[in-house]
Design a protein around this motif. Structure first.
Motif, PDB file in Angstrom:
ATOM      1  N   GLU A   1       0.853  -1.186   0.000  1.00  0.00           N
ATOM      2  CA  GLU A   1       0.000   0.000   0.000  1.00  0.00           C
ATOM      3  C   GLU A   1       0.887   1.233   0.000  1.00  0.00           C
ATOM      4  OE1 GLU A   1      -3.302   2.174   2.924  1.00  0.00           O
ATOM      5  OE2 GLU A   1      -2.585   0.142   3.358  1.00  0.00           O
ATOM      6  N   THR A   2       0.431   2.258  -0.692  1.00  0.00           N
ATOM      7  CA  THR A   2       1.202   3.495  -0.756  1.00  0.00           C
ATOM      8  C   THR A   2       0.365   4.657  -0.238  1.00  0.00           C
ATOM      9  OG1 THR A   2       2.483   2.733  -2.666  1.00  0.00           O
ATOM     10  CG2 THR A   2       2.456   5.103  -2.238  1.00  0.00           C
ATOM     11  N   ILE A   3       0.916   5.381   0.720  1.00  0.00           N
ATOM     12  CA  ILE A   3       0.278   6.592   1.247  1.00  0.00           C
ATOM     13  C   ILE A   3       0.949   7.788   0.581  1.00  0.00           C
ATOM     14  CG2 ILE A   3      -0.170   7.988   3.290  1.00  0.00           C
ATOM     15  CD1 ILE A   3      -0.052   5.449   4.955  1.00  0.00           C
ATOM     16  N   VAL A   4       0.162   8.593  -0.092  1.00  0.00           N
ATOM     17  CA  VAL A   4       0.696   9.770  -0.777  1.00  0.00           C
ATOM     18  C   VAL A   4       0.344  11.007   0.044  1.00  0.00           C
ATOM     19  CG1 VAL A   4       0.707  11.133  -2.893  1.00  0.00           C
ATOM     20  CG2 VAL A   4       0.444   8.640  -3.019  1.00  0.00           C
ATOM     21  N   ILE A   5       1.371  11.777   0.438  1.00  0.00           N
ATOM     22  CA  ILE A   5       1.171  13.002   1.230  1.00  0.00           C
ATOM     23  C   ILE A   5       1.476  14.200   0.328  1.00  0.00           C
ATOM     24  CG2 ILE A   5       1.752  14.180   3.379  1.00  0.00           C
ATOM     25  CD1 ILE A   5       3.055  11.532   4.304  1.00  0.00           C
ATOM     26  N   ARG A   6       0.437  14.967   0.025  1.00  0.00           N
ATOM     27  CA  ARG A   6       0.629  16.119  -0.865  1.00  0.00           C
ATOM     28  C   ARG A   6       0.483  17.461  -0.145  1.00  0.00           C
ATOM     29  NH1 ARG A   6      -2.003  12.816  -4.874  1.00  0.00           N
ATOM     30  NH2 ARG A   6      -0.552  12.419  -6.590  1.00  0.00           N
ATOM     31  N   ASP A   7      -0.070  17.443   1.039  1.00  0.00           N
ATOM     32  CA  ASP A   7      -0.374  18.703   1.709  1.00  0.00           C
ATOM     33  C   ASP A   7       0.729  19.161   2.659  1.00  0.00           C
ATOM     34  OD1 ASP A   7      -2.784  18.810   0.400  1.00  0.00           O
ATOM     35  OD2 ASP A   7      -3.815  17.655   1.934  1.00  0.00           O
ATOM     36  N   VAL A   8       1.880  18.528   2.596  1.00  0.00           N
ATOM     37  CA  VAL A   8       3.019  18.959   3.417  1.00  0.00           C
ATOM     38  C   VAL A   8       3.882  19.865   2.535  1.00  0.00           C
ATOM     39  CG1 VAL A   8       5.057  18.214   4.688  1.00  0.00           C
ATOM     40  CG2 VAL A   8       2.944  16.883   4.815  1.00  0.00           C
ATOM     41  N   ASN A   9       3.887  21.151   2.809  1.00  0.00           N
ATOM     42  CA  ASN A   9       4.504  22.137   1.916  1.00  0.00           C
ATOM     43  C   ASN A   9       5.876  22.619   2.365  1.00  0.00           C
ATOM     44  OD1 ASN A   9       2.147  22.201   0.231  1.00  0.00           O
ATOM     45  ND2 ASN A   9       1.136  23.449   1.788  1.00  0.00           N
ATOM     46  N   PHE A  10       6.239  22.377   3.645  1.00  0.00           N
ATOM     47  CA  PHE A  10       7.519  22.834   4.190  1.00  0.00           C
ATOM     48  C   PHE A  10       7.615  24.365   4.114  1.00  0.00           C
ATOM     49  CE2 PHE A  10       8.101  18.572   2.527  1.00  0.00           C
ATOM     50  CZ  PHE A  10       8.700  17.913   3.579  1.00  0.00           C
ATOM     51  N   GLN A  11       8.626  24.885   4.732  1.00  0.00           N
ATOM     52  CA  GLN A  11       8.903  26.315   4.593  1.00  0.00           C
ATOM     53  C   GLN A  11       9.528  26.551   3.217  1.00  0.00           C
ATOM     54  OE1 GLN A  11      11.128  27.897   7.904  1.00  0.00           O
ATOM     55  NE2 GLN A  11       9.695  27.091   9.431  1.00  0.00           N
ATOM     56  N   PHE A  12       9.430  27.773   2.747  1.00  0.00           N
ATOM     57  CA  PHE A  12       9.872  28.070   1.384  1.00  0.00           C
ATOM     58  C   PHE A  12      11.328  27.655   1.176  1.00  0.00           C
ATOM     59  CE2 PHE A  12      11.864  31.003  -1.671  1.00  0.00           C
ATOM     60  CZ  PHE A  12      11.139  30.640  -2.800  1.00  0.00           C
ATOM     61  N   ASP A  13      11.534  26.892   0.089  1.00  0.00           N
ATOM     62  CA  ASP A  13      12.875  26.465  -0.315  1.00  0.00           C
ATOM     63  C   ASP A  13      13.621  25.794   0.839  1.00  0.00           C
ATOM     64  OD1 ASP A  13      14.909  26.112  -2.154  1.00  0.00           O
ATOM     65  OD2 ASP A  13      15.913  27.992  -1.611  1.00  0.00           O
TER      66      ASP A  13
ATOM     67  N   ALA B   1       1.647  21.261  -7.999  1.00  0.00           N
ATOM     68  CA  ALA B   1       1.251  20.974  -6.616  1.00  0.00           C
ATOM     69  C   ALA B   1       1.102  19.470  -6.397  1.00  0.00           C
ATOM     70  CB  ALA B   1      -0.056  21.696  -6.295  1.00  0.00           C
ATOM     71  N   MET B   2       0.589  18.766  -7.402  1.00  0.00           N
ATOM     72  CA  MET B   2       0.445  17.312  -7.266  1.00  0.00           C
ATOM     73  C   MET B   2       1.800  16.614  -7.294  1.00  0.00           C
ATOM     74  SD  MET B   2      -2.946  16.408  -9.543  1.00  0.00           S
ATOM     75  CE  MET B   2      -2.903  14.706  -8.967  1.00  0.00           C
ATOM     76  N   ASN B   3       2.741  17.182  -8.017  1.00  0.00           N
ATOM     77  CA  ASN B   3       4.066  16.561  -8.104  1.00  0.00           C
ATOM     78  C   ASN B   3       4.889  16.758  -6.825  1.00  0.00           C
ATOM     79  OD1 ASN B   3       3.682  15.558 -10.684  1.00  0.00           O
ATOM     80  ND2 ASN B   3       4.390  17.445 -11.677  1.00  0.00           N
ATOM     81  N   ARG B   4       4.593  17.813  -6.074  1.00  0.00           N
ATOM     82  CA  ARG B   4       5.295  18.033  -4.790  1.00  0.00           C
ATOM     83  C   ARG B   4       4.637  17.127  -3.739  1.00  0.00           C
ATOM     84  NH1 ARG B   4       4.586  23.444  -6.567  1.00  0.00           N
ATOM     85  NH2 ARG B   4       2.893  23.726  -5.061  1.00  0.00           N
ATOM     86  N   ARG B   5       5.252  16.027  -3.454  1.00  0.00           N
ATOM     87  CA  ARG B   5       4.608  15.022  -2.598  1.00  0.00           C
ATOM     88  C   ARG B   5       5.651  14.142  -1.921  1.00  0.00           C
ATOM     89  NH1 ARG B   5       5.274  13.163  -7.651  1.00  0.00           N
ATOM     90  NH2 ARG B   5       5.537  10.914  -7.967  1.00  0.00           N
ATOM     91  N   THR B   6       5.201  13.454  -0.888  1.00  0.00           N
ATOM     92  CA  THR B   6       6.018  12.428  -0.232  1.00  0.00           C
ATOM     93  C   THR B   6       5.210  11.137  -0.237  1.00  0.00           C
ATOM     94  OG1 THR B   6       7.045  14.068   1.216  1.00  0.00           O
ATOM     95  CG2 THR B   6       7.225  11.755   1.873  1.00  0.00           C
ATOM     96  N   GLU B   7       5.813  10.068  -0.706  1.00  0.00           N
ATOM     97  CA  GLU B   7       5.126   8.777  -0.783  1.00  0.00           C
ATOM     98  C   GLU B   7       5.706   7.814   0.253  1.00  0.00           C
ATOM     99  OE1 GLU B   7       5.351   7.354  -4.759  1.00  0.00           O
ATOM    100  OE2 GLU B   7       3.922   8.818  -5.548  1.00  0.00           O
ATOM    101  N   ILE B   8       4.826   7.146   0.988  1.00  0.00           N
ATOM    102  CA  ILE B   8       5.236   6.121   1.963  1.00  0.00           C
ATOM    103  C   ILE B   8       4.666   4.794   1.502  1.00  0.00           C
ATOM    104  CG2 ILE B   8       5.197   5.375   4.368  1.00  0.00           C
ATOM    105  CD1 ILE B   8       4.701   8.274   5.164  1.00  0.00           C
ATOM    106  N   LYS B   9       5.516   3.902   1.067  1.00  0.00           N
ATOM    107  CA  LYS B   9       5.072   2.584   0.602  1.00  0.00           C
ATOM    108  C   LYS B   9       5.163   1.592   1.767  1.00  0.00           C
ATOM    109  CE  LYS B   9       6.060   1.257  -3.519  1.00  0.00           C
ATOM    110  NZ  LYS B   9       6.796   0.806  -4.737  1.00  0.00           N
ATOM    111  N   ILE B  10       4.070   0.900   2.003  1.00  0.00           N
ATOM    112  CA  ILE B  10       4.004  -0.081   3.102  1.00  0.00           C
ATOM    113  C   ILE B  10       4.051  -1.486   2.501  1.00  0.00           C
ATOM    114  CG2 ILE B  10       2.700  -0.874   5.095  1.00  0.00           C
ATOM    115  CD1 ILE B  10       1.197   1.817   5.020  1.00  0.00           C
ATOM    116  N   ASN B  11       5.041  -2.253   2.901  1.00  0.00           N
ATOM    117  CA  ASN B  11       5.145  -3.666   2.502  1.00  0.00           C
ATOM    118  C   ASN B  11       4.893  -4.521   3.743  1.00  0.00           C
ATOM    119  OD1 ASN B  11       6.080  -3.797  -0.426  1.00  0.00           O
ATOM    120  ND2 ASN B  11       7.519  -2.322   0.447  1.00  0.00           N
ATOM    121  N   ARG B  12       3.822  -5.327   3.684  1.00  0.00           N
ATOM    122  CA  ARG B  12       3.448  -6.134   4.861  1.00  0.00           C
ATOM    123  C   ARG B  12       3.964  -7.564   4.730  1.00  0.00           C
ATOM    124  NH1 ARG B  12      -1.010  -2.933   3.522  1.00  0.00           N
ATOM    125  NH2 ARG B  12      -1.579  -1.426   5.136  1.00  0.00           N
TER     126      ARG B  12
END
Length: 231
Positions: free
Chosen positions: A118-130, A220-231
């Protein structure tokens, strides 16, 4: 008159025995009592002194016949005792043709389907500028992700990959995505997710876009962090 006197006892005796055959074996006292009355009557047709003898003989015969040939439904399940293989069934219990309750249905075992990956995609984490530094709003969003990941089994393996849009050079975006992926992982560990669960943390830069970088929504969609879960 002699024919009537001869035939009448036989008719009465047959009637008694026929009636007893439809009763239950436990009704033999009733058969004996009825037979005794009829026997007394039969004996009296011959002589008053024969009444007691007739009552004894016919009563005993009727009781014995009831015991041997009697049939009924003692437990009231609708199956005659002669065919009832499960006597004494409690009242109200449904039974089969043999008078036995049907076997209990086998328990239904629901198969639990485990999603192996399963992959969790996090798109709403924007960090501080640069920067790879998380904002307060970013941390609030990651708290929900941390709660979700802490529910995983200890054997689950987590692979984290950071992604950026195409603004900036490839080399810069590569380093930025890697720093941001590590920043997310460190916060999740601080929030209680075991460090041992993370098997890989890396950045992919702008190399794996999922939308068009020519539009603001696409970037905005490309700026993301993906967490892949392997069970």
């Amino acid at each position: 008159m002699s024919i009537v006197r001869t035939a009448l006892p036989l008719v009465l005796l047959t009637s008694v025995l026929t009636g007893c055959a439809g009763l239950q074996k436990t009704d033999w006292p009733t058969c004996a009592a009825v037979g005794g009355v009829v026997g007394a009557g039969l004996g009296a047709t011959e002589s008053s002194s024969w009444a007691g003898y007739g009552a004894l003989v016919v009563g005993a015969t009727a009781a014995a016949y009831c015991w041997v040939h009697g049939d009924g439904d003692e437990d009231g399940d609708g199956v005659l005792d002669s065919r009832d293989k499960c006597p004494g069934t409690p009242r109200g219990v449904k039974v089969d043709a043999d008078g036995c309750p049907p076997p209990a249905p086998a328990p239904v075992v629901e198969e639990v389907v485990v999603v192996k990956e399963e992959t969790i995609v996090i798109r709403d984490v924007n960090f501080q500028f640069d920067s790879a530094k998380l904002t307060a709003a970013d941390k609030e969003k990651l708290n929900t992700i941390a709660t979700r990941l802490k529910q995983e089994a200890a054997s689950a393996q987590l692979t984290v990959t950071g992604h950026t849009d195409s603004v900036g050079s490839d080399a810069y975006n590569q380093k930025l995505s890697d720093r941001r992926a590590h920043s997310v992982v460190e916060y999740l560990i601080e929030s209680g997710v075991p460090r041992s669960s993370f098997v890989s943390v890396s950045g992919a830069g702008e190399s794996q876009p999922v939308a068009d970088n020519k539009t603001a929504d696409g970037r905005a969609m490309n700026r993301r962090t993906e967490i892949k879960i392997n069970r």
